[in-house]
Scaffold this active site. Sequence first.
Site, PDB file in Angstrom:
ATOM      1  CE  LYS A  21      27.503 -13.303 -16.478  1.00  7.20           C
ATOM      2  NZ  LYS A  21      26.712 -14.207 -17.456  1.00  7.20           N
ATOM      3  CB  SER A  24      24.906 -15.493 -13.611  1.00  2.53           C
ATOM      4  OG  SER A  24      26.115 -16.533 -14.414  1.00  2.53           O
ATOM      5  CD  GLU A  74      24.927 -15.228 -19.316  1.00  5.59           C
ATOM      6  OE1 GLU A  74      25.468 -14.367 -19.011  1.00  5.59           O
ATOM      7  OE2 GLU A  74      24.756 -16.171 -18.406  1.00  5.59           O
TER       8      GLU A  74
END
Length: 123
Positions: A21, A24, A74
């Site tokens: 990841k 954000s 993500e």
Amino acid sequence: MQPNDITFYQRFEADILAGHKTISIRDDSESHFKAGDILRVGRFEDNQYFCNIEVLSVSPITLDELTQPHAKQENMGLDELKEVIRGIYPNEIIFWVIQFSLKEYFNEEKCVREIIITDRKFN
């Protein structure tokens, strides 16, 4: 105790620490971060610190502009990403993509081992 600059749901912690990841997507309240900022990161549920990240970029985006590469950053599918964002921010239209890289992380097991090894050196 030093406060965290940003929090993530606990379910994302392992993906962040593994480097899966790397973005954000946030609302306007977290659009103030700038490239080069080093952020102290905690878990949303208990505010427990778990790493530092470096902000690489911050850019505006709408749900319609999200692409498969965003979803990959993500570590989820595009439909899932849009669903998660709608669930967290049901009334928002414009979002902010915070791209980041992992700088350092807190590993309790490693920390304990280092303390034990250091203690042995002094005894």
